[in-house]
Design a protein around this motif. Structure first.
Motif, PDB file in Angstrom:
ATOM      1  N   ARG A   1     -36.677  33.736  43.236  1.00 48.57           N
ATOM      2  CA  ARG A   1     -35.455  34.461  43.566  1.00 48.57           C
ATOM      3  C   ARG A   1     -35.713  35.609  44.545  1.00 48.57           C
ATOM      4  O   ARG A   1     -34.971  36.574  44.614  1.00 48.57           O
ATOM      5  CB  ARG A   1     -34.772  34.976  42.300  1.00 48.57           C
TER       6      ARG A   1
ATOM      7  N   ALA B   1     -38.300  43.424  35.859  1.00 47.06           N
ATOM      8  CA  ALA B   1     -37.173  42.775  35.180  1.00 47.06           C
ATOM      9  C   ALA B   1     -37.614  41.973  33.969  1.00 47.06           C
ATOM     10  O   ALA B   1     -36.847  41.782  33.027  1.00 47.06           O
ATOM     11  CB  ALA B   1     -36.426  41.868  36.159  1.00 47.06           C
TER      12      ALA B   1
ATOM     13  N   ASP C   1     -30.495  35.552  31.531  1.00 40.08           N
ATOM     14  CA  ASP C   1     -31.307  35.256  32.714  1.00 40.08           C
ATOM     15  C   ASP C   1     -32.796  35.371  32.380  1.00 40.08           C
ATOM     16  O   ASP C   1     -33.221  36.309  31.694  1.00 40.08           O
ATOM     17  CB  ASP C   1     -30.983  36.232  33.854  1.00 40.08           C
TER      18      ASP C   1
ATOM     19  N   PHE D   1     -35.729  36.539  33.560  1.00 43.74           N
ATOM     20  CA  PHE D   1     -36.395  37.383  34.540  1.00 43.74           C
ATOM     21  C   PHE D   1     -37.910  37.260  34.396  1.00 43.74           C
ATOM     22  O   PHE D   1     -38.446  37.255  33.294  1.00 43.74           O
ATOM     23  CB  PHE D   1     -35.985  38.854  34.365  1.00 43.74           C
TER      24      PHE D   1
ATOM     25  N   GLU E   1     -35.545  43.170  40.454  1.00 43.39           N
ATOM     26  CA  GLU E   1     -34.218  42.562  40.503  1.00 43.39           C
ATOM     27  C   GLU E   1     -33.166  43.603  40.890  1.00 43.39           C
ATOM     28  O   GLU E   1     -33.187  44.728  40.382  1.00 43.39           O
ATOM     29  CB  GLU E   1     -33.837  41.960  39.146  1.00 43.39           C
ATOM     30  N   ARG E   2     -32.272  43.215  41.802  1.00 43.71           N
ATOM     31  CA  ARG E   2     -31.110  44.044  42.161  1.00 43.71           C
ATOM     32  C   ARG E   2     -29.863  43.322  41.659  1.00 43.71           C
ATOM     33  O   ARG E   2     -29.584  42.211  42.092  1.00 43.71           O
ATOM     34  CB  ARG E   2     -31.044  44.263  43.670  1.00 43.71           C
ATOM     35  N   LEU E   3     -29.140  43.952  40.752  1.00 42.48           N
ATOM     36  CA  LEU E   3     -28.024  43.304  40.072  1.00 42.48           C
ATOM     37  C   LEU E   3     -26.769  44.158  40.163  1.00 42.48           C
ATOM     38  O   LEU E   3     -26.846  45.391  40.207  1.00 42.48           O
ATOM     39  CB  LEU E   3     -28.373  43.070  38.594  1.00 42.48           C
TER      40      LEU E   3
END
Length: 285
Positions: free
Chosen positions: A53, A251, A265, A267, A273-275
């Protein structure tokens, strides 16, 4: 079709020379080592991006030893660790090489004082009933001794009665003691922890269940809600009228609950992670 879809197109030159004719270093750079490991594993850049990702553009930049798109040393180290695991190579030598080339390992985020202040806050203590009881008994014993010495046998009975009457009153202050030791057990994060989240807002709970992680949280106006280190076992809850933006430094150590629902999710450990979450989630915005 993105660049790097064919691993064979990126194989190193057989004679040990680069495209400009110069001999390469015996020890490959971080990006070159990741590229060679990816090719050896028969993976394309698209394959690695889908598995980790990490955006295709960032994978290309890292393989070219350009870490600017990562956004800093913390993120760059996280991406290196994630990509190394995806192409089945040991991330430790690559991280050491990166640290050597970029001035050493970055210092931890100076967020510990936020939690330190909470730990050193003096606890509120109740009265010391034990000391009061001891003082009362000493006073009674002294009074009995003085009366016995002064009045002889006739006063001894009265002194005994005083002793028997004073003992219960002296022990009364001990009654509140059980209440001072009663503590509410700390429950683990669960779906019910924020099940009562209001429908007109977005509520996000971040819990460090598998280790510590640096996190950053902002509201829909970009105002910083939190920026610091979340230690293992700790959690933070953020709420906004429309949107919460998160950055997770590791994450894989984090469990999320959004609007009362657990985010499932998977991770990866060390992944950055940018959410973004809104009122209609738990789907990632």
């Amino acid at each position: 079709m993105s660049i790097g879809n064919s691993p064979e197109d990126e194989r190193p030159f057989e004679d040990g020379r680069s495209s400009d004719g110069h001999e390469e270093e015996a020890r490959p750079s971080v990006g070159r080592a990741l590229q060679q490991a990816r090719i050896a594993a028969g993976l394309t850049v698209d394959d690695v991006s889908s598995a980790t990702r990490v955006r295709i553009a960032i994978v290309h930049a890292i393989e070219a030893d350009d870490f600017t798109p990562c956004g800093g040393d913390v993120y760059a180290r996280g991406h290196i660790r994630t990509l190394a695991k995806a192409v089945h190579t040991d991330p430790a030598p690559l991280l050491a090489r990166y640290d050597d080339d970029h001035g050493g390992r970055p210092a931890p985020t100076p967020a510990a004082p936020l939690f330190e202040a909470e730990r050193i806050r003096p606890e509120r203590r109740g009265p010391n009933w034990t000391a009061a009881m001891v003082a009362a008994i000493v006073a009674v014993v002294g009074f009995v001794g003085f009366t016995a010495f002064k009045g002889g046998d006739s006063d001894s009975d009265a002194a005994s009665q005083v002793t028997q009457g004073a003992s219960p009153s002296a022990s009364k202050p001990a009654a509140p003691k059980p209440s001072t030791t009663t503590a509410t057990p700390k429950s683990d994060p669960s779906d019910s922890a924020i099940a009562a989240a209001p429908q007109d807002k977005v509520t996000v709970q971040v819990s460090a269940v598998d280790g510590r992680s640096w996190i950053s949280a902002k509201d829909h106006n970009g105002r910083m809600l939190f920026d610091g280190l979340l230690k293992k076992g700790e959690s933070k809850t953020f709420q906004d009228s429309s949107k919460v933006n998160l950055i997770l430094g590791d994450a894989g150590a984090i469990q999320l609950y959004v609007n009362g629902k657990k985010i499932e999710d998977d991770f990866q450990p060390g992944a950055v992670e940018r959410l973004t979450y809104t009122k209609g989630d738990p789907e990632v915005g």
